[in-house]
Design a protein around this motif. Structure first.
Motif, PDB file in Angstrom:
ATOM      1  N   PHE A  10       0.828  -1.200   0.000  1.00  0.00           N
ATOM      2  CA  PHE A  10       0.000   0.000   0.000  1.00  0.00           C
ATOM      3  C   PHE A  10       0.868   1.257   0.000  1.00  0.00           C
ATOM      4  O   PHE A  10       0.593   2.220  -0.709  1.00  0.00           O
ATOM      5  CB  PHE A  10      -0.948   0.005   1.200  1.00  0.00           C
ATOM      6  N   LEU A  11       1.939   1.250   0.771  1.00  0.00           N
ATOM      7  CA  LEU A  11       2.846   2.391   0.836  1.00  0.00           C
ATOM      8  C   LEU A  11       3.496   2.650  -0.527  1.00  0.00           C
ATOM      9  O   LEU A  11       3.597   3.790  -0.972  1.00  0.00           O
ATOM     10  CB  LEU A  11       3.915   2.163   1.900  1.00  0.00           C
ATOM     11  N   VAL A  12       3.899   1.590  -1.208  1.00  0.00           N
ATOM     12  CA  VAL A  12       4.519   1.732  -2.533  1.00  0.00           C
ATOM     13  C   VAL A  12       3.517   2.320  -3.522  1.00  0.00           C
ATOM     14  O   VAL A  12       3.834   3.250  -4.274  1.00  0.00           O
ATOM     15  CB  VAL A  12       5.052   0.367  -3.026  1.00  0.00           C
ATOM     16  N   LYS A  13       2.299   1.805  -3.551  1.00  0.00           N
ATOM     17  CA  LYS A  13       1.279   2.306  -4.474  1.00  0.00           C
ATOM     18  C   LYS A  13       0.915   3.761  -4.169  1.00  0.00           C
ATOM     19  O   LYS A  13       0.744   4.573  -5.068  1.00  0.00           O
ATOM     20  CB  LYS A  13       0.040   1.417  -4.433  1.00  0.00           C
ATOM     21  N   LEU A  14       0.811   4.093  -2.910  1.00  0.00           N
ATOM     22  CA  LEU A  14       0.501   5.459  -2.505  1.00  0.00           C
ATOM     23  C   LEU A  14       1.612   6.410  -2.931  1.00  0.00           C
ATOM     24  O   LEU A  14       1.358   7.489  -3.467  1.00  0.00           O
ATOM     25  CB  LEU A  14       0.283   5.529  -0.993  1.00  0.00           C
ATOM     26  N   THR A  15       2.850   5.993  -2.745  1.00  0.00           N
ATOM     27  CA  THR A  15       3.993   6.813  -3.138  1.00  0.00           C
ATOM     28  C   THR A  15       4.014   7.027  -4.647  1.00  0.00           C
ATOM     29  O   THR A  15       4.257   8.134  -5.129  1.00  0.00           O
ATOM     30  CB  THR A  15       5.307   6.155  -2.683  1.00  0.00           C
ATOM     31  N   GLU A  16       3.749   5.970  -5.424  1.00  0.00           N
ATOM     32  CA  GLU A  16       3.703   6.093  -6.882  1.00  0.00           C
ATOM     33  C   GLU A  16       2.619   7.059  -7.325  1.00  0.00           C
ATOM     34  O   GLU A  16       2.827   7.857  -8.238  1.00  0.00           O
ATOM     35  CB  GLU A  16       3.488   4.725  -7.522  1.00  0.00           C
ATOM     36  N   GLN A  17       1.461   7.023  -6.691  1.00  0.00           N
ATOM     37  CA  GLN A  17       0.374   7.936  -7.041  1.00  0.00           C
ATOM     38  C   GLN A  17       0.750   9.381  -6.752  1.00  0.00           C
ATOM     39  O   GLN A  17       0.477  10.275  -7.546  1.00  0.00           O
ATOM     40  CB  GLN A  17      -0.907   7.561  -6.298  1.00  0.00           C
ATOM     41  N   ILE A  19       3.804  10.637  -6.651  1.00  0.00           N
ATOM     42  CA  ILE A  19       4.830  11.033  -7.611  1.00  0.00           C
ATOM     43  C   ILE A  19       4.206  11.301  -8.977  1.00  0.00           C
ATOM     44  O   ILE A  19       4.547  12.277  -9.644  1.00  0.00           O
ATOM     45  CB  ILE A  19       5.939   9.966  -7.696  1.00  0.00           C
ATOM     46  N   ASP A  20       3.287  10.443  -9.421  1.00  0.00           N
ATOM     47  CA  ASP A  20       2.632  10.633 -10.720  1.00  0.00           C
ATOM     48  C   ASP A  20       1.872  11.945 -10.787  1.00  0.00           C
ATOM     49  O   ASP A  20       1.841  12.612 -11.823  1.00  0.00           O
ATOM     50  CB  ASP A  20       1.677   9.475 -11.014  1.00  0.00           C
ATOM     51  N   GLN A  21       1.254  12.339  -9.696  1.00  0.00           N
ATOM     52  CA  GLN A  21       0.461  13.564  -9.693  1.00  0.00           C
ATOM     53  C   GLN A  21       1.306  14.812  -9.529  1.00  0.00           C
ATOM     54  O   GLN A  21       0.945  15.877 -10.014  1.00  0.00           O
ATOM     55  CB  GLN A  21      -0.597  13.503  -8.589  1.00  0.00           C
ATOM     56  N   THR A  22       2.434  14.709  -8.856  1.00  0.00           N
ATOM     57  CA  THR A  22       3.235  15.906  -8.581  1.00  0.00           C
ATOM     58  C   THR A  22       4.372  16.108  -9.564  1.00  0.00           C
ATOM     59  O   THR A  22       4.835  17.228  -9.752  1.00  0.00           O
ATOM     60  CB  THR A  22       3.827  15.857  -7.159  1.00  0.00           C
ATOM     61  N   CYS A  23       4.837  15.053 -10.210  1.00  0.00           N
ATOM     62  CA  CYS A  23       5.975  15.158 -11.133  1.00  0.00           C
ATOM     63  C   CYS A  23       5.636  14.423 -12.423  1.00  0.00           C
ATOM     64  O   CYS A  23       5.857  13.221 -12.530  1.00  0.00           O
ATOM     65  CB  CYS A  23       7.220  14.585 -10.483  1.00  0.00           C
ATOM     66  N   PRO A  24       5.127  15.125 -13.437  1.00  0.00           N
ATOM     67  CA  PRO A  24       4.656  14.456 -14.648  1.00  0.00           C
ATOM     68  C   PRO A  24       5.745  13.769 -15.459  1.00  0.00           C
ATOM     69  O   PRO A  24       5.455  12.886 -16.232  1.00  0.00           O
ATOM     70  CB  PRO A  24       4.006  15.574 -15.443  1.00  0.00           C
ATOM     71  N   THR A  25       7.011  14.148 -15.300  1.00  0.00           N
ATOM     72  CA  THR A  25       8.062  13.519 -16.098  1.00  0.00           C
ATOM     73  C   THR A  25       8.936  12.590 -15.262  1.00  0.00           C
ATOM     74  O   THR A  25      10.078  12.342 -15.594  1.00  0.00           O
ATOM     75  CB  THR A  25       8.939  14.586 -16.765  1.00  0.00           C
ATOM     76  N   TYR A  26       8.389  12.063 -14.191  1.00  0.00           N
ATOM     77  CA  TYR A  26       9.135  11.121 -13.354  1.00  0.00           C
ATOM     78  C   TYR A  26       9.516   9.901 -14.178  1.00  0.00           C
ATOM     79  O   TYR A  26       8.742   9.409 -14.976  1.00  0.00           O
ATOM     80  CB  TYR A  26       8.282  10.711 -12.156  1.00  0.00           C
ATOM     81  N   LYS A  27      10.728   9.408 -14.007  1.00  0.00           N
ATOM     82  CA  LYS A  27      11.284   8.278 -14.753  1.00  0.00           C
ATOM     83  C   LYS A  27      11.422   8.606 -16.233  1.00  0.00           C
ATOM     84  O   LYS A  27      11.466   7.726 -17.072  1.00  0.00           O
ATOM     85  CB  LYS A  27      10.432   7.016 -14.583  1.00  0.00           C
ATOM     86  N   GLY A  28      11.461   9.898 -16.564  1.00  0.00           N
ATOM     87  CA  GLY A  28      11.681  10.290 -17.945  1.00  0.00           C
ATOM     88  C   GLY A  28      10.488  10.122 -18.853  1.00  0.00           C
ATOM     89  O   GLY A  28      10.579  10.352 -20.048  1.00  0.00           O
ATOM     90  N   LYS A  29       9.350   9.723 -18.326  1.00  0.00           N
ATOM     91  CA  LYS A  29       8.182   9.519 -19.167  1.00  0.00           C
ATOM     92  C   LYS A  29       7.214  10.691 -19.018  1.00  0.00           C
ATOM     93  O   LYS A  29       6.628  10.885 -17.965  1.00  0.00           O
ATOM     94  CB  LYS A  29       7.471   8.224 -18.788  1.00  0.00           C
TER      95      LYS A  29
END
Length: 90
Positions: A10-17, A19-29
């Motif tokens: 749950f912590l991993v999924k929450l962290t990914e969400q 990051i996806d919402q705050t940094c649109p180019t995370y992981k270069g995508k």
């Protein structure tokens, strides 16, 4: 003081969400399929508009011309170009 217990998954999924919402180019995508020339240059880590246009004109990058001065670049083709240019030393 309160203690909150959560599962690792749950912590991993929450962290990914977050990051996806705050940094649109995370992981270069990038989030957008079509990006501006400035964003394309940032992803390619180049400073020259001429180099960007050369990549477009030689077919290395896919682009869409919306008007005479307005061009958008396909983010998937940028990532593919970078992948094709990577060096596999092993």
């Amino acid at each position: 003081m309160s203690l909150i217990c959560i599962q690792d998954l749950f912590l991993v999924k929450l962290t990914e969400q977050v990051i996806d919402q705050t940094c649109p180019t995370y992981k270069g995508k990038p989030k957008d399929l079509w990006v501006s020339p400035e964003e394309a240059m940032r992803l390619l880590r180049i400073n020259s508009v001429t180099t960007l246009l050369k990549y477009k004109d030689t077919g290395k990058l896919r682009a869409a011309r919306l008007s005479l001065k307005h061009i958008l670049y396909d983010s998937e083709s940028i990532l593919k170009f970078l992948d094709d240019q990577s060096l596999n030393r092993f």
